[in-house]
Structures are given as structure tokens and as C-alpha cells.
Design a protein around this motif. Sequence first.
Motif, PDB file in Angstrom:
ATOM      1  N   LEU A  94       9.795  13.197 -28.223  1.00 46.02           N
ATOM      2  CA  LEU A  94       8.936  14.007 -27.367  1.00 46.02           C
ATOM      3  C   LEU A  94       9.666  14.464 -26.110  1.00 46.02           C
ATOM      4  O   LEU A  94       9.391  15.545 -25.589  1.00 46.02           O
ATOM      5  CB  LEU A  94       7.682  13.218 -27.003  1.00 46.02           C
ATOM      6  N   VAL A  95      10.596  13.643 -25.608  1.00 49.32           N
ATOM      7  CA  VAL A  95      11.417  14.075 -24.466  1.00 49.32           C
ATOM      8  C   VAL A  95      12.252  15.289 -24.849  1.00 49.32           C
ATOM      9  O   VAL A  95      12.366  16.264 -24.091  1.00 49.32           O
ATOM     10  CB  VAL A  95      12.318  12.920 -23.985  1.00 49.32           C
ATOM     11  N   VAL A 119       3.011  21.757 -32.639  1.00 49.94           N
ATOM     12  CA  VAL A 119       2.710  20.354 -32.341  1.00 49.94           C
ATOM     13  C   VAL A 119       1.899  19.724 -33.467  1.00 49.94           C
ATOM     14  O   VAL A 119       2.249  18.659 -33.991  1.00 49.94           O
ATOM     15  CB  VAL A 119       1.966  20.227 -30.996  1.00 49.94           C
ATOM     16  N   ARG A 120       0.792  20.357 -33.836  1.00 50.65           N
ATOM     17  CA  ARG A 120      -0.082  19.780 -34.864  1.00 50.65           C
ATOM     18  C   ARG A 120       0.592  19.682 -36.240  1.00 50.65           C
ATOM     19  O   ARG A 120       0.518  18.630 -36.884  1.00 50.65           O
ATOM     20  CB  ARG A 120      -1.377  20.599 -34.957  1.00 50.65           C
ATOM     21  N   PRO A 121       1.258  20.734 -36.711  1.00 46.74           N
ATOM     22  CA  PRO A 121       1.819  20.625 -38.061  1.00 46.74           C
ATOM     23  C   PRO A 121       3.159  19.906 -38.148  1.00 46.74           C
ATOM     24  O   PRO A 121       3.535  19.460 -39.226  1.00 46.74           O
ATOM     25  CB  PRO A 121       1.960  22.087 -38.494  1.00 46.74           C
ATOM     26  N   LEU A 122       3.911  19.754 -37.045  1.00 48.56           N
ATOM     27  CA  LEU A 122       5.265  19.229 -37.179  1.00 48.56           C
ATOM     28  C   LEU A 122       5.610  18.145 -36.156  1.00 48.56           C
ATOM     29  O   LEU A 122       6.023  17.041 -36.534  1.00 48.56           O
ATOM     30  CB  LEU A 122       6.281  20.371 -37.065  1.00 48.56           C
ATOM     31  N   ILE A 123       5.448  18.432 -34.861  1.00 47.61           N
ATOM     32  CA  ILE A 123       5.905  17.499 -33.834  1.00 47.61           C
ATOM     33  C   ILE A 123       5.113  16.194 -33.876  1.00 47.61           C
ATOM     34  O   ILE A 123       5.692  15.097 -33.863  1.00 47.61           O
ATOM     35  CB  ILE A 123       5.811  18.142 -32.440  1.00 47.61           C
ATOM     36  N   TYR A 124       3.784  16.292 -33.943  1.00 44.42           N
ATOM     37  CA  TYR A 124       2.990  15.067 -33.993  1.00 44.42           C
ATOM     38  C   TYR A 124       3.264  14.244 -35.251  1.00 44.42           C
ATOM     39  O   TYR A 124       3.439  13.015 -35.160  1.00 44.42           O
ATOM     40  CB  TYR A 124       1.500  15.386 -33.885  1.00 44.42           C
ATOM     41  N   PRO A 125       3.318  14.848 -36.460  1.00 43.18           N
ATOM     42  CA  PRO A 125       3.664  14.025 -37.631  1.00 43.18           C
ATOM     43  C   PRO A 125       5.032  13.358 -37.512  1.00 43.18           C
ATOM     44  O   PRO A 125       5.210  12.214 -37.964  1.00 43.18           O
ATOM     45  CB  PRO A 125       3.628  15.032 -38.785  1.00 43.18           C
ATOM     46  N   MET A 126       5.995  14.042 -36.912  1.00 43.74           N
ATOM     47  CA  MET A 126       7.312  13.437 -36.737  1.00 43.74           C
ATOM     48  C   MET A 126       7.244  12.281 -35.744  1.00 43.74           C
ATOM     49  O   MET A 126       7.865  11.226 -35.962  1.00 43.74           O
ATOM     50  CB  MET A 126       8.311  14.498 -36.269  1.00 43.74           C
ATOM     51  N   ALA A 127       6.495  12.462 -34.654  1.00 42.28           N
ATOM     52  CA  ALA A 127       6.345  11.387 -33.670  1.00 42.28           C
ATOM     53  C   ALA A 127       5.631  10.186 -34.279  1.00 42.28           C
ATOM     54  O   ALA A 127       6.015   9.031 -34.055  1.00 42.28           O
ATOM     55  CB  ALA A 127       5.590  11.903 -32.447  1.00 42.28           C
ATOM     56  N   ALA A 149      -1.959  12.333 -28.027  1.00 37.55           N
ATOM     57  CA  ALA A 149      -2.118  12.770 -26.641  1.00 37.55           C
ATOM     58  C   ALA A 149      -0.771  13.077 -26.004  1.00 37.55           C
ATOM     59  O   ALA A 149      -0.604  14.104 -25.333  1.00 37.55           O
ATOM     60  CB  ALA A 149      -2.861  11.696 -25.841  1.00 37.55           C
ATOM     61  N   PHE A 150       0.209  12.212 -26.220  1.00 34.91           N
ATOM     62  CA  PHE A 150       1.514  12.437 -25.608  1.00 34.91           C
ATOM     63  C   PHE A 150       2.252  13.594 -26.272  1.00 34.91           C
ATOM     64  O   PHE A 150       3.039  14.285 -25.616  1.00 34.91           O
ATOM     65  CB  PHE A 150       2.343  11.159 -25.651  1.00 34.91           C
ATOM     66  N   SER A 151       2.018  13.823 -27.554  1.00 34.72           N
ATOM     67  CA  SER A 151       2.618  14.988 -28.217  1.00 34.72           C
ATOM     68  C   SER A 151       2.083  16.281 -27.606  1.00 34.72           C
ATOM     69  O   SER A 151       2.839  17.223 -27.340  1.00 34.72           O
ATOM     70  CB  SER A 151       2.331  14.943 -29.717  1.00 34.72           C
ATOM     71  N   ALA A 152       0.767  16.320 -27.388  1.00 37.21           N
ATOM     72  CA  ALA A 152       0.169  17.504 -26.772  1.00 37.21           C
ATOM     73  C   ALA A 152       0.613  17.662 -25.321  1.00 37.21           C
ATOM     74  O   ALA A 152       0.844  18.781 -24.851  1.00 37.21           O
ATOM     75  CB  ALA A 152      -1.364  17.409 -26.847  1.00 37.21           C
ATOM     76  N   VAL A 157       2.878  20.309 -20.580  1.00 34.10           N
ATOM     77  CA  VAL A 157       3.681  20.215 -19.359  1.00 34.10           C
ATOM     78  C   VAL A 157       4.911  21.111 -19.458  1.00 34.10           C
ATOM     79  O   VAL A 157       5.288  21.794 -18.495  1.00 34.10           O
ATOM     80  CB  VAL A 157       4.078  18.753 -19.094  1.00 34.10           C
ATOM     81  N   GLY A 158       5.546  21.108 -20.625  1.00 33.05           N
ATOM     82  CA  GLY A 158       6.724  21.944 -20.789  1.00 33.05           C
ATOM     83  C   GLY A 158       6.433  23.419 -20.597  1.00 33.05           C
ATOM     84  O   GLY A 158       7.181  24.130 -19.923  1.00 33.05           O
TER      85      GLY A 158
END
Length: 241
Positions: A94-95, A119-127, A149-152, A157-158
Motif C-alpha cells: 500500500l505504501v 483498488v477494488r478489483p486489484l489492489i485490495y485483493p493483492m493486499a 479501509a487502508f487500501s481505500a 490520500v494519494g
Amino acid sequence: MLVLIGVLLVVLGFALRLNPLVVVTVAGIVTGFLGHLSVTAILNAFGNGFASSRSVTLFVLVLPVIGLIERFGLQEQGRRLIARLDGLTTGRLLVIYQFIRQVSSALGLASINGPAALVRPLIYPMAEGAAERRFGRALPEPMRERVKAFSASADTVGQFFGEDIFVAIGSILLITGFVDTTYHLKLDALDVALWAIPTAICAYVIHGTRLYLLDRRLGRMAEAAGISGRTDRTEAREAGR
């Protein structure tokens, strides 16, 4: 002052958790009648508002595409990729994503990713996959919600602090236009963008630290839930032996 009743209706509607679309529509109609506008003028105001903000409805075109790629295994492929990267934990992932999101927004590419598109289809599943690899099992609901929550937040923030560095973003143009028309001061958009850089750096450091410490927080939550997961350091020591 009667036209401000529309604002009160919005506040009450949101406080009662009513349908936001219905609340805003009713508030707009009431405000129009209190402002002595005709039915035609109110409809014109709604039409002009929709036409000027029609890019907001682009998500209708994106959602079917996201559904298709999820249906054909995008999340599973993301989990498999994470499983091969032993040193990439949830916090570190996530960083990195927040850095990519902030830099792309600063370059004016804020629309190429986001909560619905990436985020929903890729970043969150990876996290989540990184956390499951660490603890060796599916995450309980509180830990899953924490990762969500932290993925979103990494995305939000970015984008929020990165897009202000881009000179042609609407927020900067709004600030310069408001200062010019209200206070009759000449404010250069480039100066606003340059002064946004220190703020963006501070935001990345502060929230990046919170993301980096997410691994420890997940570890404490796992201990409280009775999950005996092995940390990366433990795995490294065992591999060295």
C-alpha cells in the motif's frame, strides 16, 4: 434567507441516512421555489448541472469492464502474484501504491486509477492476499475490513494531495479564480501548485508511516483473534537455518 432551507434539508436528509439522490433533488426543487424560480428554470438548472458534470457518470461505462475482468480471474491472478513476492507485505504494497497514485495525480493522470477502477478489483485483493500468506489462512472479518479501509485510504490520500500539484486541476483554478474575483488579488496557479509540493510530501510521509505500521496492527489483531501467523522475520530465520 429562506433559500438556505435547502441546505437544512440536505443536512437532515444525510443525518437520517436517506437516499442522497432523492435528498439533493428535493432540496434543489425546494430551493428553486423559495428563490421564486419557475418550473422551467428549475429543470434548466438541473439539466445544466448534469451536463457540466456528466463526467461523473463515466463510472457506468467502467463498471461492466471491471465486472468482466473480475469474472475472468483478475483477483486470483493478483493473489498469485503476491504469493510469489515473499518480501511484499500488506503495508509495503500500500505504501508503494500510494506513491504511484500520488505521482500519477501530480502529473494530471488522476483518472487512470481509483477505488472503482483499480483498488477494488486489484489492489485490495493483492493486499488481502499478502496478509493471508503471512497468517496462513483466510482473514477474519475485522482484519478484512481493516485492509479494505487502508487500501481505500492509500488511494484517497494519494490523489487528494497529489492532484493539487498539477497546475490545470480544477481545485487550483477555483482557488485562483475565487481570490481574484473576491479579494482582487492576482494569484498565480503555478505558485499554488508549487506550495502544494511540501504538503504532498508531508501527507505521503505521515500516511505512508501509518500504512507501513499496518502490518504490526494486523499482527496484534491476529493475536487477539487467536491466529498463529508467522512474521516475515520468523520465516527468514527459519529459511536461514
